[in-house]
Motif scaffolding. Structure first.
Motif, PDB file in Angstrom:
ATOM      1  N   CYS A  87       0.841  -1.194   0.000  1.00  0.00           N
ATOM      2  CA  CYS A  87       0.000   0.000   0.000  1.00  0.00           C
ATOM      3  C   CYS A  87       0.882   1.252   0.000  1.00  0.00           C
ATOM      4  N   ALA A  88       2.010   1.203   0.711  1.00  0.00           N
ATOM      5  CA  ALA A  88       2.931   2.334   0.741  1.00  0.00           C
ATOM      6  C   ALA A  88       3.506   2.612  -0.649  1.00  0.00           C
ATOM      7  N   ALA A  89       3.793   1.553  -1.408  1.00  0.00           N
ATOM      8  CA  ALA A  89       4.287   1.735  -2.782  1.00  0.00           C
ATOM      9  C   ALA A  89       3.215   2.383  -3.651  1.00  0.00           C
ATOM     10  N   ALA A  90       1.955   2.057  -3.389  1.00  0.00           N
ATOM     11  CA  ALA A  90       0.863   2.687  -4.131  1.00  0.00           C
ATOM     12  C   ALA A  90       0.827   4.186  -3.850  1.00  0.00           C
ATOM     13  N   ALA A  91       1.014   4.573  -2.593  1.00  0.00           N
ATOM     14  CA  ALA A  91       1.057   5.990  -2.238  1.00  0.00           C
ATOM     15  C   ALA A  91       2.222   6.691  -2.925  1.00  0.00           C
ATOM     16  N   CYS A  92       3.363   6.024  -2.947  1.00  0.00           N
ATOM     17  CA  CYS A  92       4.560   6.563  -3.586  1.00  0.00           C
ATOM     18  C   CYS A  92       4.355   6.747  -5.088  1.00  0.00           C
ATOM     19  N   ALA A  93       3.568   5.882  -5.689  1.00  0.00           N
ATOM     20  CA  ALA A  93       3.313   5.951  -7.126  1.00  0.00           C
ATOM     21  C   ALA A  93       2.341   7.070  -7.476  1.00  0.00           C
ATOM     22  N   VAL A  94       1.312   7.243  -6.668  1.00  0.00           N
ATOM     23  CA  VAL A  94       0.192   8.098  -7.038  1.00  0.00           C
ATOM     24  C   VAL A  94       0.363   9.552  -6.598  1.00  0.00           C
ATOM     25  N   LEU A  95       0.858   9.781  -5.393  1.00  0.00           N
ATOM     26  CA  LEU A  95       0.838  11.138  -4.844  1.00  0.00           C
ATOM     27  C   LEU A  95       1.672  12.153  -5.641  1.00  0.00           C
ATOM     28  N   PRO A  96       2.892  11.820  -6.103  1.00  0.00           N
ATOM     29  CA  PRO A  96       3.627  12.809  -6.909  1.00  0.00           C
ATOM     30  C   PRO A  96       2.897  13.157  -8.206  1.00  0.00           C
ATOM     31  N   LEU A  97       2.211  12.175  -8.789  1.00  0.00           N
ATOM     32  CA  LEU A  97       1.453  12.443 -10.010  1.00  0.00           C
ATOM     33  C   LEU A  97       0.260  13.343  -9.721  1.00  0.00           C
ATOM     34  N   LEU A  98      -0.379  13.112  -8.596  1.00  0.00           N
ATOM     35  CA  LEU A  98      -1.490  13.973  -8.197  1.00  0.00           C
ATOM     36  C   LEU A  98      -1.000  15.405  -8.005  1.00  0.00           C
ATOM     37  N   ALA A  99       0.147  15.553  -7.355  1.00  0.00           N
ATOM     38  CA  ALA A  99       0.712  16.885  -7.126  1.00  0.00           C
ATOM     39  C   ALA A  99       1.017  17.602  -8.433  1.00  0.00           C
ATOM     40  N   ALA A 100       1.424  16.855  -9.444  1.00  0.00           N
ATOM     41  CA  ALA A 100       1.801  17.436 -10.738  1.00  0.00           C
ATOM     42  C   ALA A 100       0.596  17.714 -11.638  1.00  0.00           C
ATOM     43  N   GLY A 101      -0.605  17.406 -11.160  1.00  0.00           N
ATOM     44  CA  GLY A 101      -1.797  17.663 -11.968  1.00  0.00           C
ATOM     45  C   GLY A 101      -2.180  16.538 -12.890  1.00  0.00           C
ATOM     46  N   PHE A 102      -1.584  15.368 -12.694  1.00  0.00           N
ATOM     47  CA  PHE A 102      -1.809  14.222 -13.581  1.00  0.00           C
ATOM     48  C   PHE A 102      -3.281  13.807 -13.607  1.00  0.00           C
ATOM     49  N   PHE A 103      -3.979  13.963 -12.480  1.00  0.00           N
ATOM     50  CA  PHE A 103      -5.379  13.528 -12.392  1.00  0.00           C
ATOM     51  C   PHE A 103      -6.356  14.701 -12.350  1.00  0.00           C
ATOM     52  N   THR A 104      -5.845  15.924 -12.507  1.00  0.00           N
ATOM     53  CA  THR A 104      -6.689  17.114 -12.399  1.00  0.00           C
ATOM     54  C   THR A 104      -6.515  18.009 -13.628  1.00  0.00           C
ATOM     55  N   GLU A 105      -6.603  17.386 -14.790  1.00  0.00           N
ATOM     56  CA  GLU A 105      -6.565  18.097 -16.073  1.00  0.00           C
ATOM     57  C   GLU A 105      -5.329  18.973 -16.236  1.00  0.00           C
ATOM     58  N   GLY A 106      -4.204  18.509 -15.719  1.00  0.00           N
ATOM     59  CA  GLY A 106      -2.949  19.224 -15.893  1.00  0.00           C
ATOM     60  C   GLY A 106      -2.741  20.382 -14.938  1.00  0.00           C
ATOM     61  N   GLN A 107      -3.683  20.635 -14.045  1.00  0.00           N
ATOM     62  CA  GLN A 107      -3.569  21.745 -13.099  1.00  0.00           C
ATOM     63  C   GLN A 107      -3.158  21.207 -11.733  1.00  0.00           C
ATOM     64  N   SER A 108      -2.000  21.636 -11.247  1.00  0.00           N
ATOM     65  CA  SER A 108      -1.534  21.169  -9.940  1.00  0.00           C
ATOM     66  C   SER A 108      -2.471  21.666  -8.846  1.00  0.00           C
TER      67      SER A 108
END
Length: 369
Positions: A87-108
Motif C-alpha cells: 500500500c505504501a508503494a501505491a502511495a509513492c506511485a500516485v501522490l507525486p502524479l497527483l501533485a503534478a496535476g496528472f489527475f486534475t486536467e494538468g492543473q496542480s
C-alpha cells in the motif's frame, strides 16, 4: 516487545519460547491470512509459474498471472485496478502524479493532507511540495477543507477511509464537496477493504456506490483481504498505461511475488462468494460483543479497531504488559503515532476470535483500565 513466534490454528494463537498468547494486534480482520484456500492458491500459483519473482520490471516482462489478478480485481470491485508491492508503494506511485496535476486536467492542485492520515501518505509531503503547495488540515475538518476549495481552483484531499487508530473519513460530506467544487479525494483504504460492503468492496466504495473521476483509492490486499501487496483503484477516465509509465514504483519496482498473486486470486473467489458475508457477520458480532463489555468512544461504529485511552505512556506500556501476562498481545500507542496527550492501547478485532477468548480478553482489559 518482539520475538520469534510460530502461529497455530489460524485463530491468532501464537507461541514465543514457552509462552502462548492470542494476538490482538492482527490486521487479518476476517481471519483470511490462514484460510486454507488462500494458502493453496499461493502454492498452486508457484507450481504453475515455476518462479517466485520475475526479477524484471512489470512494464518490460510480466506473467499472465499478473493480468489475471488485476482484471479479476477490477471486475470484483467494478473499478480499474493496478497492483503494487505494498500500500505504501501505491502511495509513492500516485501522490507525486497527483501533485503534478496528472489527475486534475494538468492543473496542480493545492494538496491538503488530513492530520491523521497514515504515515505512508505523510511521508510523501516533501516530494509533493516540489510540485505544488501542501497543507495539513485538522482531522476531519471539512470547514477548513471547504475554505481551501473556495480560495483555490483545484484542491486535492488526502485521507484514510478507515484510520489506523480508529474512525472514518466523512465520505458522504466529501462527496458533497466534490459535487460543489470538483474536490479530488485520495483515500487510503488499507483498513477498510473487505470488512464492509458488497463483495467486501470496503468502507469507501460502499459509501460512494462506486468511483467517480475525482476519487482514487489505494488499498492493502494484505490485511482484511488476506492476500499480499497493495492496489490502486481508479476510474476509467484515468489512463492506466500512463499511470504505469510515470507512476514511480509501478515501473521500476518489483511486482507482488507469484505466491502473493495466487493468494489474491484465491481471495477474490472468496469475496465473490457468499462466504464473505458470513465472515463480515462474524466480525460484526465480535465487534458488538466487545462493545458490550468494554466502554470506548468508538462504540457502535462497526469497525474492528479500538483505541482504549490510557493515562500516559507508562500506563499504556504497563497495561500492555499486564495483558500479555494474561495471554493477550496488544499494542500501546503514544507520540508520535498518536498525539502527545492521547496515549492508548490499540486493539484489533477479528472474525475468527472465539467468544470465550473474547470475553476473557474484555475482562482482562477492564481490569487494567
Amino acid at each position: 516487545m518482539s520475538g520469534v513466534v510460530a502461529e497455530h490454528k489460524g485463530d491468532g494463537l501464537m507461541e514465543a519460547t514457552d509462552r502462548t498468547f492470542i494476538n490482538m494486534c492482527s490486521y487479518s480482520y476476517l481471519g483470511l491470512d490462514s484460510n486454507p484456500n488462500i494458502l493453496e492458491g499461493s502454492l498452486s500459483a508457484l507450481r504453475d509459474a515455476g518462479v517466485l519473482n520475475s526479477s524484471t520490471s512489470r512494464v518490460r516482462i510480466k506473467l499472465p498471472l499478473l493480468e489475471d489478478v488485476e482484471s479479476s480485481l477490477s471486475e470484483l470491485f467494478s473499478v480499474n485496478a493496478l497492483t503494487t508491492s505494498s500500500c505504501a508503494a501505491a502511495a509513492c506511485a500516485v501522490l507525486p502524479l497527483l501533485a503534478a496535476g496528472f489527475f486534475t486536467e494538468g492543473q496542480s492542485p493545492l494538496m491538503v493532507f488530513d492530520r491523521s492520515a497514515h504515515f505512508c501518505l505523510n511521508l510523501m509531503k516533501p516530494i509533493c511540495a516540489d510540485e505544488t503547495q501542501v497543507l495539513t488540515s485538522p482531522h476531519n475538518d471539512l470547514n477548513f477543507l471547504e475554505d481551501c476549495c473556495k480560495k483555490n481552483p483545484r484542491v486535492a484531499y488526502i485521507a484514510d477511509g478507515v484510520y489506523s487508530t480508529g474512525g472514518v473519513a466523512k465520505i458522504k460530506d466529501l462527496m458533497g464537496l466534490q459535487d460543489k467544487y470538483g474536490l479530488f479525494v485520495l483515500y487510503d483504504e488499507a483498513h477498510g477493504l473487505s470488512i464492509k460492503g458488497k463483495k467486501g468492496r470496503g468502507v469507501v466504495l460502499e459509501a460512494m456506490g462506486g468511483l467517480n473521476a475525482n476519487t482514487m483509492i489505494i488499498a492493502s490486499l494484505n490485511k482484511g483481504f488476506g492476500g499480499s501487496g497493495g492496489a490502486i483503484f481508479f476510474e476509467k477516465s484515468i489512463n492506466s498505461s500512463r499511470l504505469l509509465c510515470f507512476g514511480g514504483p509501478l515501473s521500476w519496482s518489483q511486482r507482488i511475488n507469484t505466491a502473493g498473486l495466487g493468494a489474491i486470486l484465491a481471495s477474490i473467489k472468496i469475496h465473490a462468494s457468499s462466504e464473505i458475508g458470513i465472515l463480515q457477520d462474524r466480525l460484526a458480532r465480535n465487534i458488538n460483543r466487545f462493545d458490550q463489555l468494554v466502554p470506548s468512544a468508538a462504540i457502535g461504529d462497526g469497525l474492528p479497531i479500538r483505541l482504549i485511552p490510557m493515562v500516559d505512556e507508562v500506563h499504556a506500556i504497563s497495561a500492555a504488559a499486564a495483558l500479555m501476562h494474561e495471554g493477550f498481545y496488544t499494542s500501546p500507542l503514544f507520540y508520535p503515532v498518536v498525539a502527545r496527550d492521547s496515549p492508548g492501547l490499540r486493539i484489533m478485532l477479528r472474525a475468527n476470535l472465539r467468544d470465550a477468548d473474547l470475553v476473557r480478553f474484555c475482562s482482562a482489559v477492564n481490569s487494567v483500565l
